[in-house]
Design a protein around this motif. Structure first.
Motif, PDB file in Angstrom:
ATOM      1  N   LEU A 112       0.835  -1.201   0.000  1.00 23.15           N
ATOM      2  CA  LEU A 112       0.000   0.000   0.000  1.00 23.15           C
ATOM      3  C   LEU A 112       0.868   1.250   0.000  1.00 23.15           C
ATOM      4  CD1 LEU A 112      -3.022   0.764   0.163  1.00 23.15           C
ATOM      5  CD2 LEU A 112      -2.774   0.841   2.627  1.00 23.15           C
ATOM      6  N   ASN A 113       1.906   1.264   0.826  1.00 24.69           N
ATOM      7  CA  ASN A 113       2.813   2.409   0.893  1.00 24.69           C
ATOM      8  C   ASN A 113       3.602   2.606  -0.395  1.00 24.69           C
ATOM      9  OD1 ASN A 113       2.084   3.215   3.462  1.00 24.69           O
ATOM     10  ND2 ASN A 113       3.610   1.920   4.457  1.00 24.69           N
ATOM     11  N   LYS A 114       3.955   1.500  -1.050  1.00 27.14           N
ATOM     12  CA  LYS A 114       4.709   1.584  -2.310  1.00 27.14           C
ATOM     13  C   LYS A 114       3.811   1.971  -3.480  1.00 27.14           C
ATOM     14  CE  LYS A 114       8.205  -1.888  -1.162  1.00 27.14           C
ATOM     15  NZ  LYS A 114       8.690  -3.252  -1.478  1.00 27.14           N
ATOM     16  N   GLY A 115       2.510   1.875  -3.294  1.00 29.94           N
ATOM     17  CA  GLY A 115       1.570   2.191  -4.361  1.00 29.94           C
ATOM     18  C   GLY A 115       1.283   1.014  -5.278  1.00 29.94           C
ATOM     19  N   GLU A 116       1.745  -0.178  -4.894  1.00 25.83           N
ATOM     20  CA  GLU A 116       1.497  -1.372  -5.702  1.00 25.83           C
ATOM     21  C   GLU A 116       0.039  -1.809  -5.589  1.00 25.83           C
ATOM     22  OE1 GLU A 116       4.310  -4.379  -4.569  1.00 25.83           O
ATOM     23  OE2 GLU A 116       6.016  -3.051  -4.904  1.00 25.83           O
ATOM     24  N   LEU A 117      -0.577  -1.511  -4.458  1.00 27.28           N
ATOM     25  CA  LEU A 117      -1.986  -1.817  -4.235  1.00 27.28           C
ATOM     26  C   LEU A 117      -2.668  -0.563  -3.698  1.00 27.28           C
ATOM     27  CD1 LEU A 117      -1.824  -5.278  -2.404  1.00 27.28           C
ATOM     28  CD2 LEU A 117      -2.589  -4.863  -4.742  1.00 27.28           C
ATOM     29  N   SER A 118      -3.958  -0.436  -3.968  1.00 22.21           N
ATOM     30  CA  SER A 118      -4.724   0.661  -3.378  1.00 22.21           C
ATOM     31  C   SER A 118      -5.619   0.092  -2.280  1.00 22.21           C
ATOM     32  CB  SER A 118      -5.570   1.360  -4.440  1.00 22.21           C
ATOM     33  OG  SER A 118      -6.651   0.546  -4.823  1.00 22.21           O
ATOM     34  N   SER A 119      -6.086   0.961  -1.422  1.00 28.18           N
ATOM     35  CA  SER A 119      -6.972   0.509  -0.345  1.00 28.18           C
ATOM     36  C   SER A 119      -8.259  -0.071  -0.919  1.00 28.18           C
ATOM     37  CB  SER A 119      -7.269   1.668   0.603  1.00 28.18           C
ATOM     38  OG  SER A 119      -7.858   2.741  -0.108  1.00 28.18           O
ATOM     39  N   VAL A 120      -8.688   0.473  -2.054  1.00 25.32           N
ATOM     40  CA  VAL A 120      -9.905  -0.032  -2.698  1.00 25.32           C
ATOM     41  C   VAL A 120      -9.688  -1.464  -3.186  1.00 25.32           C
ATOM     42  CG1 VAL A 120     -11.457   0.294  -4.668  1.00 25.32           C
ATOM     43  CG2 VAL A 120     -10.675   2.272  -3.370  1.00 25.32           C
ATOM     44  N   GLU A 121      -8.543  -1.715  -3.821  1.00 25.88           N
ATOM     45  CA  GLU A 121      -8.245  -3.069  -4.313  1.00 25.88           C
ATOM     46  C   GLU A 121      -8.217  -4.078  -3.170  1.00 25.88           C
ATOM     47  OE1 GLU A 121      -5.305  -2.973  -8.077  1.00 25.88           O
ATOM     48  OE2 GLU A 121      -4.526  -1.962  -6.298  1.00 25.88           O
ATOM     49  N   ILE A 122      -7.576  -3.691  -2.072  1.00 24.06           N
ATOM     50  CA  ILE A 122      -7.461  -4.594  -0.923  1.00 24.06           C
ATOM     51  C   ILE A 122      -8.843  -4.892  -0.338  1.00 24.06           C
ATOM     52  CG2 ILE A 122      -6.567  -4.816   1.427  1.00 24.06           C
ATOM     53  CD1 ILE A 122      -4.150  -3.105   0.464  1.00 24.06           C
ATOM     54  N   THR A 123      -9.623  -3.829  -0.151  1.00 26.75           N
ATOM     55  CA  THR A 123     -10.961  -3.998   0.425  1.00 26.75           C
ATOM     56  C   THR A 123     -11.836  -4.872  -0.464  1.00 26.75           C
ATOM     57  OG1 THR A 123     -10.763  -1.813   1.443  1.00 26.75           O
ATOM     58  CG2 THR A 123     -12.977  -2.749   1.299  1.00 26.75           C
ATOM     59  N   LEU A 124     -11.789  -4.604  -1.767  1.00 27.00           N
ATOM     60  CA  LEU A 124     -12.612  -5.386  -2.685  1.00 27.00           C
ATOM     61  C   LEU A 124     -12.193  -6.852  -2.718  1.00 27.00           C
ATOM     62  CD1 LEU A 124     -13.101  -2.955  -5.681  1.00 27.00           C
ATOM     63  CD2 LEU A 124     -14.822  -3.775  -4.091  1.00 27.00           C
ATOM     64  N   ALA A 125     -10.889  -7.097  -2.652  1.00 29.12           N
ATOM     65  CA  ALA A 125     -10.414  -8.487  -2.657  1.00 29.12           C
ATOM     66  C   ALA A 125     -10.973  -9.233  -1.452  1.00 29.12           C
ATOM     67  CB  ALA A 125      -8.887  -8.523  -2.652  1.00 29.12           C
ATOM     68  N   PHE A 126     -10.920  -8.615  -0.281  1.00 27.61           N
ATOM     69  CA  PHE A 126     -11.443  -9.266   0.918  1.00 27.61           C
ATOM     70  C   PHE A 126     -12.966  -9.408   0.858  1.00 27.61           C
ATOM     71  CE2 PHE A 126      -7.226  -8.492   2.569  1.00 27.61           C
ATOM     72  CZ  PHE A 126      -7.021  -9.572   3.417  1.00 27.61           C
ATOM     73  N   CYS A 127     -13.647  -8.406   0.302  1.00 31.60           N
ATOM     74  CA  CYS A 127     -15.106  -8.494   0.172  1.00 31.60           C
ATOM     75  C   CYS A 127     -15.510  -9.611  -0.784  1.00 31.60           C
ATOM     76  CB  CYS A 127     -15.686  -7.159  -0.305  1.00 31.60           C
ATOM     77  SG  CYS A 127     -15.664  -5.872   0.943  1.00 31.60           S
ATOM     78  N   ARG A 128     -14.811  -9.711  -1.912  1.00 31.73           N
ATOM     79  CA  ARG A 128     -15.122 -10.777  -2.868  1.00 31.73           C
ATOM     80  C   ARG A 128     -14.851 -12.155  -2.252  1.00 31.73           C
ATOM     81  NH1 ARG A 128     -13.548  -6.876  -7.080  1.00 31.73           N
ATOM     82  NH2 ARG A 128     -11.360  -7.311  -6.673  1.00 31.73           N
ATOM     83  N   GLN A 129     -13.771 -12.239  -1.481  1.00 32.88           N
ATOM     84  CA  GLN A 129     -13.454 -13.503  -0.816  1.00 32.88           C
ATOM     85  C   GLN A 129     -14.551 -13.856   0.186  1.00 32.88           C
ATOM     86  OE1 GLN A 129     -10.999 -15.392  -1.755  1.00 32.88           O
ATOM     87  NE2 GLN A 129     -11.293 -16.985  -0.248  1.00 32.88           N
ATOM     88  N   ALA A 130     -15.024 -12.864   0.932  1.00 30.10           N
ATOM     89  CA  ALA A 130     -16.087 -13.116   1.908  1.00 30.10           C
ATOM     90  C   ALA A 130     -17.380 -13.516   1.185  1.00 30.10           C
ATOM     91  CB  ALA A 130     -16.326 -11.856   2.743  1.00 30.10           C
ATOM     92  N   LYS A 131     -17.624 -12.923   0.045  1.00 29.49           N
ATOM     93  CA  LYS A 131     -18.811 -13.248  -0.736  1.00 29.49           C
ATOM     94  C   LYS A 131     -18.764 -14.716  -1.198  1.00 29.49           C
ATOM     95  CE  LYS A 131     -21.179 -11.621  -4.919  1.00 29.49           C
ATOM     96  NZ  LYS A 131     -21.059 -10.707  -6.044  1.00 29.49           N
ATOM     97  N   LYS A 132     -17.562 -15.173  -1.575  1.00 23.11           N
ATOM     98  CA  LYS A 132     -17.403 -16.557  -2.036  1.00 23.11           C
ATOM     99  C   LYS A 132     -17.697 -17.567  -0.943  1.00 23.11           C
ATOM    100  CE  LYS A 132     -13.759 -15.873  -5.351  1.00 23.11           C
ATOM    101  NZ  LYS A 132     -12.337 -16.135  -5.604  1.00 23.11           N
ATOM    102  N   VAL A 133     -17.246 -17.290   0.273  1.00 28.06           N
ATOM    103  CA  VAL A 133     -17.388 -18.260   1.358  1.00 28.06           C
ATOM    104  C   VAL A 133     -18.620 -18.014   2.216  1.00 28.06           C
ATOM    105  CG1 VAL A 133     -14.917 -18.750   1.440  1.00 28.06           C
ATOM    106  CG2 VAL A 133     -15.840 -16.952   2.890  1.00 28.06           C
ATOM    107  N   GLN A 134     -19.450 -17.088   1.832  1.00 33.80           N
ATOM    108  CA  GLN A 134     -20.624 -16.717   2.599  1.00 33.80           C
ATOM    109  C   GLN A 134     -21.531 -17.931   2.869  1.00 33.80           C
ATOM    110  OE1 GLN A 134     -21.873 -14.464   4.388  1.00 33.80           O
ATOM    111  NE2 GLN A 134     -24.027 -14.990   4.415  1.00 33.80           N
ATOM    112  N   GLY A 135     -21.739 -18.735   1.868  1.00 32.77           N
ATOM    113  CA  GLY A 135     -22.647 -19.888   2.017  1.00 32.77           C
ATOM    114  C   GLY A 135     -22.191 -20.861   3.089  1.00 32.77           C
ATOM    115  N   SER A 136     -20.905 -21.118   3.155  1.00 33.59           N
ATOM    116  CA  SER A 136     -20.429 -22.118   4.115  1.00 33.59           C
ATOM    117  C   SER A 136     -20.110 -21.531   5.487  1.00 33.59           C
ATOM    118  CB  SER A 136     -19.205 -22.853   3.549  1.00 33.59           C
ATOM    119  OG  SER A 136     -18.184 -21.914   3.281  1.00 33.59           O
ATOM    120  N   LEU A 137     -19.702 -20.257   5.519  1.00 32.86           N
ATOM    121  CA  LEU A 137     -19.289 -19.665   6.807  1.00 32.86           C
ATOM    122  C   LEU A 137     -20.294 -18.703   7.407  1.00 32.86           C
ATOM    123  CD1 LEU A 137     -15.511 -18.891   6.129  1.00 32.86           C
ATOM    124  CD2 LEU A 137     -16.479 -20.852   7.304  1.00 32.86           C
TER     125      LEU A 137
END
Length: 131
Positions: free
Chosen positions: A103-128
């Protein structure tokens, strides 16, 4: 140009009126001070306007980034889903320290990180049931 012309006319009228009343020297000093104050006022107003414009541009850019992120969240229409999933897995697998460094180097943005975790949570929503 019109504003400058109006200011010159106002300056001449004011100087003439003050000269009749107080004399040449004092009238020039008074008019000079009045116009100096006017100049400072106008300069401050222009700076405020430029600041507002700058903030508006930043807000529009943030809005565009948010809208693009929301569009990604809603989902791609099949294109690049596998690439997105791979990228999400990479992001989710990073430690907090690694995420902060990227994030500090600018390789990732806070939006990208948040969306990645949200999409991951969306995938496992049914089981968890995590949402």
């Amino acid at each position: 140009e019109k504003m400058l012309h109006k200011m010159v006319n106002l300056y001449n009228i004011l100087r003439k009126k003050l000269q009749e009343r107080f004399g040449l020297c004092i009238s020039n000093v008074i008019v000079g001070l009045v116009f100096w104050k006017l100049f400072l006022y106008l300069k401050r107003k222009i700076q405020q306007k430029n600041t507002r414009i700058s903030l508006t541009i930043k807000a529009k850019n943030k809005r565009r980034e948010r809208d693009a992120a929301l569009q990604q969240w809603v989902g791609n229409d099949g294109e690049g889903e596998q690439q997105q999933e791979k990228r999400d897995r990479e992001i989710v697998s990073l430690s907090a320290t690694q995420l902060l460094q990227k994030l500090n180097k600018g390789e990732l943005s806070s939006v990208e990180i948040t969306l990645a975790f949200c999409r991951q949570a969306k995938k496992v929503q049914g089981s968890l049931d995590c949402l």
